[in-house]
Scaffold this motif. Structure first.
Motif, short mmCIF file in Angstrom:
data_model
loop_
_atom_site.label_atom_id
_atom_site.label_comp_id
_atom_site.label_asym_id
_atom_site.label_seq_id
_atom_site.Cartn_x
_atom_site.Cartn_y
_atom_site.Cartn_z
N THR A 1 0.92 -1.10 -0.03
CA THR A 1 -0.02 -0.14 -0.05
C THR A 1 0.88 1.22 -0.05
O THR A 1 0.26 2.39 0.58
CB THR A 1 -0.98 -0.09 1.22
N GLU A 2 2.13 1.33 -0.47
CA GLU A 2 2.95 2.19 -0.54
C GLU A 2 2.29 3.35 -1.33
O GLU A 2 2.79 4.61 -1.28
CB GLU A 2 4.47 2.02 -1.24
N HIS A 3 1.34 3.30 -2.31
CA HIS A 3 0.82 4.38 -3.02
C HIS A 3 -0.20 4.99 -2.48
O HIS A 3 -0.75 6.09 -2.94
CB HIS A 3 0.26 3.87 -4.39
N TYR A 4 -0.77 4.57 -1.14
CA TYR A 4 -1.78 5.20 -0.49
C TYR A 4 -1.45 6.76 -0.16
O TYR A 4 -2.30 7.57 -0.22
CB TYR A 4 -2.24 4.72 0.84
N ILE B 1 -7.08 5.00 0.37
CA ILE B 1 -6.78 5.40 1.85
C ILE B 1 -7.85 5.28 2.80
O ILE B 1 -7.83 4.87 3.95
CB ILE B 1 -6.08 6.70 2.09
N LEU B 2 -9.08 5.50 2.17
CA LEU B 2 -10.22 5.48 2.80
C LEU B 2 -10.57 4.03 3.31
O LEU B 2 -11.50 3.80 4.38
CB LEU B 2 -11.44 6.18 2.28
N ASN B 3 -9.88 2.98 2.72
CA ASN B 3 -10.16 1.68 2.97
C ASN B 3 -9.07 1.07 3.87
O ASN B 3 -8.88 -0.22 3.84
CB ASN B 3 -10.17 0.89 1.67
N LEU C 1 12.31 3.56 2.20
CA LEU C 1 13.01 2.36 1.62
C LEU C 1 12.35 1.37 2.47
O LEU C 1 12.34 0.19 2.36
CB LEU C 1 14.30 2.31 1.29
N THR C 2 12.19 1.71 3.90
CA THR C 2 11.84 0.92 4.83
C THR C 2 10.58 -0.13 4.47
O THR C 2 10.54 -1.30 4.30
CB THR C 2 11.71 1.39 5.99
N ALA C 3 9.58 0.94 3.97
CA ALA C 3 8.29 0.02 3.58
C ALA C 3 8.39 -0.54 2.27
O ALA C 3 8.08 -1.74 2.24
CB ALA C 3 7.39 1.24 3.31
N TYR C 4 9.13 -0.04 1.38
CA TYR C 4 9.59 -0.96 -0.05
C TYR C 4 10.22 -2.32 0.52
O TYR C 4 9.65 -3.10 -0.08
CB TYR C 4 10.48 0.08 -0.85
N LEU C 5 11.00 -2.21 1.39
CA LEU C 5 11.80 -3.48 1.75
C LEU C 5 11.01 -4.41 2.60
O LEU C 5 11.05 -5.77 2.47
CB LEU C 5 13.38 -3.27 2.45
N VAL C 6 10.20 -3.87 3.33
CA VAL C 6 9.15 -4.81 4.07
C VAL C 6 8.31 -5.64 3.10
O VAL C 6 8.24 -6.74 3.03
CB VAL C 6 8.33 -3.75 4.97
N ASN C 7 7.88 -4.88 1.97
CA ASN C 7 7.06 -5.51 0.86
C ASN C 7 8.02 -6.36 0.00
O ASN C 7 7.41 -7.56 -0.26
CB ASN C 7 6.47 -4.42 0.05
N ALA D 1 -1.48 6.26 15.32
CA ALA D 1 -1.36 7.14 14.05
C ALA D 1 -1.00 6.31 12.83
O ALA D 1 -0.41 5.01 13.13
CB ALA D 1 -0.33 8.27 14.48
N PHE D 2 -1.56 6.96 11.80
CA PHE D 2 -1.24 6.21 10.30
C PHE D 2 -0.46 7.09 9.57
O PHE D 2 -0.69 8.38 9.60
CB PHE D 2 -2.54 5.95 10.07
N GLY D 3 0.24 6.33 8.66
CA GLY D 3 0.95 7.34 7.80
C GLY D 3 1.53 6.20 6.52
O GLY D 3 1.21 5.10 6.48
N PRO D 4 2.39 7.00 5.58
CA PRO D 4 2.99 6.48 4.51
C PRO D 4 3.42 5.17 4.86
O PRO D 4 4.49 4.76 5.76
CB PRO D 4 3.82 7.47 4.06
N GLY D 5 3.17 4.26 3.96
CA GLY D 5 3.65 2.83 4.06
C GLY D 5 2.84 1.91 3.47
O GLY D 5 3.43 1.10 2.75
N PHE D 6 1.53 1.66 3.72
CA PHE D 6 0.83 2.64 4.91
C PHE D 6 1.30 1.83 6.16
O PHE D 6 1.19 0.34 6.13
CB PHE D 6 -0.52 2.27 4.48
N ILE D 7 1.30 2.42 7.14
CA ILE D 7 1.75 1.82 8.44
C ILE D 7 0.76 2.40 9.55
O ILE D 7 0.35 3.70 9.41
CB ILE D 7 2.99 1.80 8.93
N ALA D 8 0.72 1.63 10.76
CA ALA D 8 -0.07 2.12 11.88
C ALA D 8 0.84 1.99 13.09
O ALA D 8 1.72 0.89 13.00
CB ALA D 8 -1.30 1.33 12.18
#
Lengths: 349, 349
Positions: free
Chosen positions: A218-221, A239-241, B114-120, A332-339
């Motif tokens: 979900t890196e593009h979110y 992102i809403l999902n 790159l952390t998110a990229y590499l996790v995926n 919190a939520f952010g790019p990655g997508f990570i929580a």
């Protein structure tokens, strides 16, 4: 045990109301085919006002990445020092007590980072560990809390100063006329926070465990396009999902700590936006009233990116203060997508 | 105890020798009044060759910040994945064993990082903590080691994957004709490393303690100017005076661990450059032969920024392998000015 003391939050001087924003958009994007749709969406954001470091008319003129970043440096230094001093007082500590400084900020880029500036300007010990976090966006505040928690677990009697600086108005890109960027320019506000985590003692949110969850592929979110004009914020409507598939991880983490995520006493949620908060209430089966402070933060300052969790925590201290030993959840939520999430209890030292 | 296992290091395909570099500079800076002086300095760098991600002739054409950063993204993703896979094998672990990923990189900017990229891409657990570090420059590798050590101290049986990506050639700024930038364009090379820290078990450098030292009011020693063309590296000649005032902190830290910094068995030093290494040997009273691997790293790949300490560690594994329980010191220096250091012993599991 590591306790997050009362944060300081500074909202810059220039107030932009929703009506002012809409009036400006109607002028600025007069010929844009997305205008009507975006104005409707802006009216639904439930953001009453935001604060900018410059007057609105100045904020909509892009002066080039270099000059935007120069303004960032000037304002970030001024506001972060002030916030840090107030946070130290809130925690009843002095500069000598600090062992680590974490600075989160994704709306400008400095090297050396603000960590070095603040060590010098505040007179922190020369042995202070420096952790600048620039690439975790809105999740960075919660991530900083979790890394500070790890540090306290490792060493016990240490204290961490967390400073978050988000001057989102400096990332406004006038040439981005798509719906996503147009909307985000009405969503994000400027703000600076500071908060001390005490390894021993302190009044506030005492952490018990922390965790990260990354939603696969979900890196593009949420992303930046890096261009000659700097950082261009890109938000995918998917992102809403994001909250529904993240819910099992949040529930599971809280269960591991012997608690039920729907039945805690208080919640410190990042305010991605109105719909994200609605998704949280629905998926986690939380009493709507328990996220009042997240709603209020959004209404009064917009989405402050990594600053949000500290603004919500400060509001919790002031308006909705939990009782000693009440159980709480922060996420919190952010790019990655990570929580990035943590669980703990309220502590009146 | 946390053990740094054998790193993997990837040097990109395009080799640039010192002679090629000087020939190019004489052509490129033909009218520059600093040329003669800089060429003399380049001959003194003791850098025989470096590796770039693109041929030299392509590397000297700046294509704008956006395109340079696009190349960074493409190459960083390719090389970091390969390095990470090799590092996991070296540590005899699989992706499922990783609890945290730290990525250090100051030569491009990505969000998500790159952390998110590499996790995926690697298929790391979705619960992997992500720590991207973009603003600590050459000190970031050692800083990542120290934060990984803290994490292992906090939780015990956890493993951290550290990936360092420095594509310095992509920050070449053809318009910077001052001595500092001209020299640095002949100093820095491209490289990518990965290294696993195992919380339990593992062969390699077993950490016992770590520390940071910030030299007060030296933010101007090493800095980026952020411009419309991206990151412009700025090095103050005062940097050559940085090691002497940092020496008491390094000595004191080692003393606190009951050791004498001049009498350890092995050293993993960042290679700021020839003169910085000379300063280290002189101020810390170290046998010159014990920094052979730092000298070799500099000669064969230039200054690889945050990658250096991992390259020197890898060389130590291969060429100068310490005996079980030998005592060692690891340190890197970077913008702030800061020194990030650790002490430990060699462990043959």
């Amino acid at each position: 045990m590591a306790t997050l003391c009362k944060p300081s939050v500074i909202l810059p001087d220039y107030v932009v109301t929703q009506d002012q924003m809409i009036e400006l958009m109607e002028r600025f994007y007069a010929d844009n085919p997305n205008l009507e749709r975006v104005v409707k969406m802006v009216r639904n954001t439930q953001i009453d006002k935001r604060h900018f470091v410059r007057p609105l008319e100045e904020s909509i003129v892009h002066q080039g990445f270099e000059e935007q970043n120069n303004i960032y440096a000037r304002e970030a230094k001024k506001l972060s020092k002030q916030a840090a001093q107030e946070a130290l007082e809130n925690a009843q500590l002095t500069t000598d007590d600090i062992d680590m400084i974490i600075v989160t900020s994704c709306t400008g880029f400095l090297m050396p980072s603000l960590t070095a500036y603040l060590v010098n300007e505040l007179g922190l010990p020369s042995t202070t560990r420096q952790v600048p976090i620039a690439q975790l966006g809105c999740a960075a505040g919660s991530s900083a809390i979790n890394r500070a928690h790890d540090f306290c677990l490792a060493y016990g009697n240490v204290n961490v100063l967390i400073v978050s600086v988000e001057l989102c108005s400096l990332c406004f890109q006038p040439t981005d006329g798509h719906i996503g960027p147009m909307l985000s320019s009405a969503l994000f506000g400027d703000g600076v926070s500071a908060c001390v985590m005490r390894g021993l003692g302190g009044t506030g949110f005492k952490l018990e465990a922390n965790a990260t969850f990354g939603l696969p592929n979900t890196e593009h979110y949420i992303a930046y396009d890096v261009k000659n004009t700097g950082f261009h914020f890109r938000l995918d409507k998917e992102i809403l999902n994001s909250i529904e598939p993240t819910t099992p991880a949040m529930k599971g983490f809280v269960n591991q700590q012997g608690e039920n995520i729907s039945k805690l006493d208080f919640y410190i949620f990042h305010t991605g936006g109105r719909k994200i908060l609605n998704e949280i209430v629905k998926n986690l089966s939380i009493d709507e009233q328990l996220i009042n402070e997240s709603r209020a933060s959004l209404a009064e300052s917009g989405n402050l990116a990594s600053v949000v969790v500290f603004d919500v925590l400060k509001r919790t201290f002031e308006n909705n203060r939990p009782k000693h030993n009440d159980k709480g959840f922060l996420a919190a939520f952010g790019p990655g997508f990570i929580a990035e999430m943590s669980i703990g209890s309220w502590s009146e030292a």
